[in-house]
Design a protein around this motif. Sequence first.
Motif, PDB file in Angstrom:
ATOM      1  N   GLN A  20      34.214  35.689  37.431  1.00 52.06           N
ATOM      2  CA  GLN A  20      34.763  34.594  36.431  1.00 52.06           C
ATOM      3  C   GLN A  20      35.775  35.583  35.560  1.00 52.06           C
ATOM      4  OE1 GLN A  20      31.439  33.204  33.537  1.00 52.06           O
ATOM      5  NE2 GLN A  20      31.515  31.726  35.301  1.00 52.06           N
ATOM      6  N   VAL A  21      36.803  34.373  35.977  1.00 51.96           N
ATOM      7  CA  VAL A  21      38.349  34.990  34.760  1.00 51.96           C
ATOM      8  C   VAL A  21      38.375  33.789  34.202  1.00 51.96           C
ATOM      9  CG1 VAL A  21      40.662  35.134  35.915  1.00 51.96           C
ATOM     10  CG2 VAL A  21      38.737  36.276  37.112  1.00 51.96           C
ATOM     11  N   ARG A  22      39.099  33.850  33.310  1.00 49.02           N
ATOM     12  CA  ARG A  22      39.418  33.468  32.541  1.00 49.02           C
ATOM     13  C   ARG A  22      40.968  33.712  31.960  1.00 49.02           C
ATOM     14  NH1 ARG A  22      37.373  28.717  29.561  1.00 49.02           N
ATOM     15  NH2 ARG A  22      39.289  27.876  28.154  1.00 49.02           N
ATOM     16  N   SER A  23      41.762  32.480  32.466  1.00 49.24           N
ATOM     17  CA  SER A  23      43.205  31.720  32.119  1.00 49.24           C
ATOM     18  C   SER A  23      44.007  31.732  31.333  1.00 49.24           C
ATOM     19  CB  SER A  23      43.648  31.521  33.517  1.00 49.24           C
ATOM     20  OG  SER A  23      43.448  30.070  33.474  1.00 49.24           O
ATOM     21  N   ARG A  24      44.919  31.702  30.591  1.00 49.09           N
ATOM     22  CA  ARG A  24      45.846  31.572  29.485  1.00 49.09           C
ATOM     23  C   ARG A  24      46.648  30.828  29.193  1.00 49.09           C
ATOM     24  NH1 ARG A  24      46.245  38.176  30.562  1.00 49.09           N
ATOM     25  NH2 ARG A  24      47.107  36.993  31.853  1.00 49.09           N
ATOM     26  N   GLU A  81      40.816  45.681  39.049  1.00 48.23           N
ATOM     27  CA  GLU A  81      40.262  46.318  38.669  1.00 48.23           C
ATOM     28  C   GLU A  81      38.591  45.778  38.659  1.00 48.23           C
ATOM     29  OE1 GLU A  81      40.354  49.973  38.138  1.00 48.23           O
ATOM     30  OE2 GLU A  81      42.244  49.349  38.604  1.00 48.23           O
ATOM     31  N   LYS A  82      38.760  44.798  38.683  1.00 51.12           N
ATOM     32  CA  LYS A  82      36.824  44.331  38.502  1.00 51.12           C
ATOM     33  C   LYS A  82      36.773  44.204  39.816  1.00 51.12           C
ATOM     34  CE  LYS A  82      37.368  40.724  34.708  1.00 51.12           C
ATOM     35  NZ  LYS A  82      37.044  39.172  34.426  1.00 51.12           N
ATOM     36  N   ILE A  83      37.693  43.965  40.999  1.00 51.02           N
ATOM     37  CA  ILE A  83      36.933  44.227  41.889  1.00 51.02           C
ATOM     38  C   ILE A  83      37.206  45.570  42.887  1.00 51.02           C
ATOM     39  CG2 ILE A  83      37.497  43.625  44.238  1.00 51.02           C
ATOM     40  CD1 ILE A  83      37.480  41.021  42.547  1.00 51.02           C
ATOM     41  N   TRP A 133      51.851  50.083  46.099  1.00 55.91           N
ATOM     42  CA  TRP A 133      52.019  49.382  44.722  1.00 55.91           C
ATOM     43  C   TRP A 133      51.471  47.257  44.611  1.00 55.91           C
ATOM     44  CZ3 TRP A 133      54.337  51.631  41.556  1.00 55.91           C
ATOM     45  CH2 TRP A 133      55.386  52.625  42.124  1.00 55.91           C
ATOM     46  N   GLN A 134      50.397  47.052  45.918  1.00 56.13           N
ATOM     47  CA  GLN A 134      49.549  46.551  45.173  1.00 56.13           C
ATOM     48  C   GLN A 134      48.802  45.937  44.263  1.00 56.13           C
ATOM     49  OE1 GLN A 134      48.289  46.278  49.400  1.00 56.13           O
ATOM     50  NE2 GLN A 134      49.993  44.356  49.938  1.00 56.13           N
ATOM     51  N   GLY A 135      48.911  45.050  44.261  1.00 53.36           N
ATOM     52  CA  GLY A 135      47.437  44.641  42.868  1.00 53.36           C
ATOM     53  C   GLY A 135      46.591  42.558  43.646  1.00 53.36           C
ATOM     54  N   ILE A 136      45.528  42.865  43.078  1.00 51.33           N
ATOM     55  CA  ILE A 136      45.169  41.585  43.300  1.00 51.33           C
ATOM     56  C   ILE A 136      45.367  40.421  42.141  1.00 51.33           C
ATOM     57  CG2 ILE A 136      43.407  40.488  44.264  1.00 51.33           C
ATOM     58  CD1 ILE A 136      41.935  43.154  44.314  1.00 51.33           C
ATOM     59  N   TYR A 137      45.884  39.126  41.914  1.00 48.58           N
ATOM     60  CA  TYR A 137      45.485  38.378  41.125  1.00 48.58           C
ATOM     61  C   TYR A 137      45.378  37.369  41.496  1.00 48.58           C
ATOM     62  CZ  TYR A 137      49.836  41.407  39.688  1.00 48.58           C
ATOM     63  OH  TYR A 137      50.709  41.600  39.468  1.00 48.58           O
ATOM     64  N   LEU A 138      44.166  36.790  40.314  1.00 44.72           N
ATOM     65  CA  LEU A 138      44.041  35.150  40.273  1.00 44.72           C
ATOM     66  C   LEU A 138      45.130  34.271  39.822  1.00 44.72           C
ATOM     67  CD1 LEU A 138      42.442  33.245  38.738  1.00 44.72           C
ATOM     68  CD2 LEU A 138      41.525  32.954  40.741  1.00 44.72           C
ATOM     69  N   ALA A 139      45.118  34.055  40.712  1.00 42.92           N
ATOM     70  CA  ALA A 139      46.504  32.487  40.795  1.00 42.92           C
ATOM     71  C   ALA A 139      45.891  31.263  39.681  1.00 42.92           C
ATOM     72  CB  ALA A 139      47.049  32.530  41.289  1.00 42.92           C
ATOM     73  N   GLU A 140      46.236  31.458  39.056  1.00 43.09           N
ATOM     74  CA  GLU A 140      46.120  29.792  37.811  1.00 43.09           C
ATOM     75  C   GLU A 140      47.257  29.093  38.180  1.00 43.09           C
ATOM     76  OE1 GLU A 140      44.347  26.915  37.037  1.00 43.09           O
ATOM     77  OE2 GLU A 140      42.957  28.277  35.871  1.00 43.09           O
ATOM     78  N   PHE A 141      47.206  28.191  37.900  1.00 45.50           N
ATOM     79  CA  PHE A 141      48.236  26.221  38.248  1.00 45.50           C
ATOM     80  C   PHE A 141      47.894  26.015  37.780  1.00 45.50           C
ATOM     81  CE2 PHE A 141      48.938  28.996  42.561  1.00 45.50           C
ATOM     82  CZ  PHE A 141      49.863  29.547  42.400  1.00 45.50           C
ATOM     83  N   ASP A 142      46.662  25.411  37.293  1.00 45.83           N
ATOM     84  CA  ASP A 142      46.098  23.644  36.113  1.00 45.83           C
ATOM     85  C   ASP A 142      45.264  24.601  35.120  1.00 45.83           C
ATOM     86  OD1 ASP A 142      46.070  21.026  35.086  1.00 45.83           O
ATOM     87  OD2 ASP A 142      44.668  20.695  36.578  1.00 45.83           O
ATOM     88  N   GLY A 143      45.289  26.020  34.270  1.00 47.60           N
ATOM     89  CA  GLY A 143      44.600  26.097  33.554  1.00 47.60           C
ATOM     90  C   GLY A 143      45.276  25.675  31.777  1.00 47.60           C
ATOM     91  N   PRO A 144      44.455  25.991  30.475  1.00 49.20           N
ATOM     92  CA  PRO A 144      43.774  27.825  31.027  1.00 49.20           C
ATOM     93  C   PRO A 144      42.778  27.015  30.895  1.00 49.20           C
ATOM     94  CG  PRO A 144      44.311  26.930  28.499  1.00 49.20           C
ATOM     95  CD  PRO A 144      45.136  26.249  29.649  1.00 49.20           C
ATOM     96  N   ARG A 145      41.914  28.153  32.159  1.00 49.69           N
ATOM     97  CA  ARG A 145      40.316  27.324  31.746  1.00 49.69           C
ATOM     98  C   ARG A 145      39.891  28.527  32.420  1.00 49.69           C
ATOM     99  NH1 ARG A 145      39.737  22.382  36.682  1.00 49.69           N
ATOM    100  NH2 ARG A 145      41.824  21.720  35.989  1.00 49.69           N
ATOM    101  N   GLN A 146      38.154  28.562  33.073  1.00 55.24           N
ATOM    102  CA  GLN A 146      37.794  29.313  33.398  1.00 55.24           C
ATOM    103  C   GLN A 146      37.200  29.103  34.732  1.00 55.24           C
ATOM    104  OE1 GLN A 146      35.811  31.608  31.812  1.00 55.24           O
ATOM    105  NE2 GLN A 146      34.050  32.902  32.830  1.00 55.24           N
TER     106      GLN A 146
END
Length: 134
Positions: A6-10, A20-22, A109-122
Amino acid sequence: MVLRVQVRSRGRSDLIDITEKIRALVRESKVQDGICFLYVPHTTAGILINENADPSVARDILNELERLIPWDGHYQHREGNAAAHIKSSLAGASETIFIEAGELALGTWQGIYLAEFDGPRQRNVWVKFLVTQK
Ligand code: ZN
């Protein structure tokens, strides 16, 4: 078995570094050699891999997506969040990353991002490991 993160967007748009979660899930899984599948079951969020060393890269990605696909553009979708659906399509719903020697095989240099486009939400990221032979 599918693991769920679960990821909380801002904000309305947000790139949340979930690397780091993954990594932690990979270590807990004890998989030494395999494939990590990441899947986002949303239509207004996505998942992407890009630089996480300089945080201005994530801001540039979000700013440029907003310029190209403005929230208040002329769209037909009546819910009012067409821009989020379009950005989600561009980011994509899945990533595939190799696991080598028990670790995610990401570039320096790579990281993994959850990309939120209609937040904030879980939001949720579904994770599955496939064990392969060395
Ligand atoms: Zn919609």
